[in-house]
Design a protein around this motif. Structure first.
Motif, PDB file in Angstrom:
ATOM      1  N   ARG A  18      -5.523  -5.561  14.539  1.00 24.54           N
ATOM      2  CA  ARG A  18      -6.956  -4.988  14.372  1.00 24.54           C
ATOM      3  C   ARG A  18      -7.680  -6.186  14.317  1.00 24.54           C
ATOM      4  O   ARG A  18      -7.699  -6.891  13.312  1.00 24.54           O
ATOM      5  CB  ARG A  18      -7.181  -3.973  13.125  1.00 24.54           C
ATOM      6  N   GLU A  70      -5.152   3.173  12.595  1.00 22.20           N
ATOM      7  CA  GLU A  70      -4.501   3.587  11.375  1.00 22.20           C
ATOM      8  C   GLU A  70      -5.489   4.575  10.481  1.00 22.20           C
ATOM      9  O   GLU A  70      -6.575   4.413  10.396  1.00 22.20           O
ATOM     10  CB  GLU A  70      -4.416   2.426  10.366  1.00 22.20           C
ATOM     11  N   ARG A  71      -4.701   5.607   9.741  1.00 16.10           N
ATOM     12  CA  ARG A  71      -5.751   6.438   8.837  1.00 16.10           C
ATOM     13  C   ARG A  71      -6.513   5.485   7.892  1.00 16.10           C
ATOM     14  O   ARG A  71      -5.945   4.522   7.529  1.00 16.10           O
ATOM     15  CB  ARG A  71      -4.921   7.180   8.128  1.00 16.10           C
ATOM     16  N   SER A  72      -7.859   5.569   7.560  1.00 15.94           N
ATOM     17  CA  SER A  72      -8.490   4.718   6.667  1.00 15.94           C
ATOM     18  C   SER A  72      -9.928   5.448   6.403  1.00 15.94           C
ATOM     19  O   SER A  72     -10.036   6.542   6.564  1.00 15.94           O
ATOM     20  CB  SER A  72      -8.930   3.524   7.553  1.00 15.94           C
ATOM     21  N   ASP A  73     -10.576   4.667   5.711  1.00 21.24           N
ATOM     22  CA  ASP A  73     -11.952   5.048   4.961  1.00 21.24           C
ATOM     23  C   ASP A  73     -13.059   4.743   6.040  1.00 21.24           C
ATOM     24  O   ASP A  73     -13.008   3.707   6.582  1.00 21.24           O
ATOM     25  CB  ASP A  73     -12.047   4.516   3.692  1.00 21.24           C
ATOM     26  N   ARG A 116      -6.319   9.354   2.258  1.00 21.70           N
ATOM     27  CA  ARG A 116      -5.423   8.893   1.293  1.00 21.70           C
ATOM     28  C   ARG A 116      -6.024   9.110  -0.131  1.00 21.70           C
ATOM     29  O   ARG A 116      -4.758   9.594  -0.928  1.00 21.70           O
ATOM     30  CB  ARG A 116      -5.229   7.335   1.683  1.00 21.70           C
ATOM     31  N   ARG A 155     -14.484   8.057   1.767  1.00 25.97           N
ATOM     32  CA  ARG A 155     -13.322   7.628   1.584  1.00 25.97           C
ATOM     33  C   ARG A 155     -12.522   8.725   2.292  1.00 25.97           C
ATOM     34  O   ARG A 155     -12.932   9.665   2.872  1.00 25.97           O
ATOM     35  CB  ARG A 155     -12.725   7.942   0.063  1.00 25.97           C
ATOM     36  N   SER A 159      -3.716  -4.614   2.427  1.00 24.90           N
ATOM     37  CA  SER A 159      -4.543  -3.154   2.091  1.00 24.90           C
ATOM     38  C   SER A 159      -5.533  -3.268   0.855  1.00 24.90           C
ATOM     39  O   SER A 159      -5.027  -4.009  -0.079  1.00 24.90           O
ATOM     40  CB  SER A 159      -3.724  -1.987   2.002  1.00 24.90           C
ATOM     41  N   ALA A 160      -6.594  -2.624   0.803  1.00 23.70           N
ATOM     42  CA  ALA A 160      -7.149  -2.896  -0.503  1.00 23.70           C
ATOM     43  C   ALA A 160      -6.750  -1.829  -1.558  1.00 23.70           C
ATOM     44  O   ALA A 160      -7.482  -1.747  -2.479  1.00 23.70           O
ATOM     45  CB  ALA A 160      -8.740  -2.361   0.029  1.00 23.70           C
ATOM     46  N   ASP A 186       1.837   8.498  -2.166  1.00 24.89           N
ATOM     47  CA  ASP A 186       1.984   8.462  -0.656  1.00 24.89           C
ATOM     48  C   ASP A 186       3.363   7.949  -0.402  1.00 24.89           C
ATOM     49  O   ASP A 186       3.795   8.221   0.781  1.00 24.89           O
ATOM     50  CB  ASP A 186       0.663   7.929  -0.007  1.00 24.89           C
ATOM     51  N   SER A 210       0.847  -1.127  -0.042  1.00 26.31           N
ATOM     52  CA  SER A 210      -0.104   0.104  -0.153  1.00 26.31           C
ATOM     53  C   SER A 210       1.044   1.357  -0.095  1.00 26.31           C
ATOM     54  O   SER A 210       0.427   2.262  -0.791  1.00 26.31           O
ATOM     55  CB  SER A 210      -0.886  -0.134   1.398  1.00 26.31           C
TER      56      SER A 210
END
Ligand code: EPS
Length: 410
Positions: A112, A344-347, A52, A49, A137-138, A84, A13
């Protein structure tokens, strides 16, 4: 799942790039960089979203398999740089580190619940969950969408279209039968959650905002519809040739997917056979359904593991993402002490984007079944085989089977 095409993806990612290599694409298919970029850009959107997607601008650089605007039969390779990555140079370096500082290396020891973190650490003998989560990661789905764009391009040569729309996000769903327009994506893409019903769409946006405010996440359901398929893709003859299994496997392989329905799906378990099966008529038109028509499409375009020529309809359930700003209980794997999972930063919600990934996976499976049925290393060969096949099945249902007709295609 894929029998004639082969897709390999690579990349982490926050590594330098994500890569897709698609083998088995016939020569002579026109492919433009914009075919890939437009699909990648659709995947980046959708209400819910996180930060990112403000950093990335996925275009997809084709660096093999296409020359002068056409495929040449060699593997098609596409690279999607991670913008990123520049913020992760030390933590994602290929070289052995000069520091042992776990913060600088962004090491993770707080797995997680719901993510691949813990099972991956155990299986791969890693003490740093980042070694697992970077690949789990997606972000990887960008590569699938890039490859799927090539598959869509192949299918579009023969008039096949694939679209998707969101029918549910968390507690909000579209009530009653959904009116699905011919060009699904032109309507769905105009909605912030890719929902065809404006009222439900507004409710979905509000539900996502509520979940985000609470530091939580939401899942949902999307539907993929493919139109213009001839009867007879896939096969009833083997467990691994049946198209339903191939589609379900490909869709379930998308990150966070928990269920797949085809056509009436789980609804078939509730009623009698006469309420399920789609009665057959003779059709005036002798098209891709072989001169037959159906009064409805509960089968979702598949019978006996083969397409019927009716629209193919798949619905997919996605779980809420497991990276939460208000994390769940976990265990610190280095101390064994109870602890909260990593933040973690995410959607907050990625269901609208998942629909685009679903389209890509369906496109790959259908393109694969297409090449299997019509063969050919070259686009022209496929076209000739398709035309011959359509001519033959158009003669069906006109008395040719029992010998009372002339069997001609007219
Ligand atoms: C993801 C976490 C988030 C998402 C990511 C998938 O990334 P980050 O940790 O960098 O904030 O944005 O999705 C993408 C990057 C993408 O391109 O879809 C995860 O853990 O699965």
């Amino acid at each position: 799942m894929l029998r004639c095409l082969r897709l390999t993806t690579a990349g982490e990612s926050h590594g330098s790039a994500i890569v897709a290599v698609l083998e088995g694409v016939p020569a002579g298919l026109p492919v433009a960089p914009s075919d890939i970029a437009s699909e990648l850009s659709r995947r980046q959107g959708g209400h819910g979203r996180g930060g990112r997607m403000m950093i990335e601008e996925d275009l997809g650089e084709i660096f093999a398999g296409v020359r002068l605007g056409e495929t040449i039969g060699s593997p098609v390779a596409i690279r999607i740089p991670n913008r990123d990555h520049k913020n992760w140079l030390e933590a994602m370096a290929v070289e052995a580190p000069e520091t042992e500082d776990p913060e600088a290396l962004r090491r993770v020891v707080l797995p997680r619940p719901g993510h691949a973190d813990l099972a991956g650490m155990l299986k791969y003998d890693r003490t740093d969950a980042r070694d697992i989560l970077e690949r789990a990661s997606a972000r990887e789905t960008a590569a699938r969408v890039a490859a799927g764009a090539v598959a869509k391009r192949l299918l579009s040569e023969f008039g096949v279209t694939i679209g998707s729309h969101v029918t549910r996000i968390g507690p909000v769903w579209v009530e009653g039968p959904v009116e699905v327009p011919e060009d699904i994506n032109s309507v769905a893409d105009a909605s912030p959650v890719r929902c065809l019903d404006d009222g439900a769409g507004a409710g979905m946006v509000a539900a996502i905002d509520d979940a985000r405010r609470a530091g939580d996440s939401l899942g949902g359901v999307f539907e993929v519809v493919a139109r213009g398929l001839p009867a007879g893709l896939g096969s009833h003859v083997g467990w691994d040739t049946r198209l339903g299994g191939r589609l379900a496997g490909a869709l379930m392989s998308i990150h966070a997917m928990k269920g797949v329905e085809i056509g009436m799906g789980f609804g078939v378990a509730e009623v009698r056979g006469s309420d399920v099966h789609d009665e057959i008529d003779r059709a005036d038109e002798r098209g891709a359904t072989g001169g037959f028509s159906r009064r409805r499409n509960n089968a979702g375009g598949l019978e006996g593991g083969m397409t019927t020529g009716e629209p193919l309809v798949c619905r997919v359930a996605m779980k809420p993402l497991s990276s939460l700003r208000r994390p769940l209980d976990s265990v610190n794997t280095s101390t064994g002490e109870p602890a909260k999972a990593i933040r973690e930063r995410s959607d907050a919600c990625a269901v609208p984007a998942a629909g685009i990934v679903g389209e890509a996976m369906v496109a790959l499976v259908l393109a694969d079944a297409w090449i299997e049925k019509f063969g050919g290393d070259a686009l022209g060969d496929i076209r000739r085989n398709l035309d011959g096949y359509l001519e033959r099945i158009a003669a069906s249902g006109r008395g040719s089977v029992d010998g009372t007709g002339d069997g001609s295609a007219e």
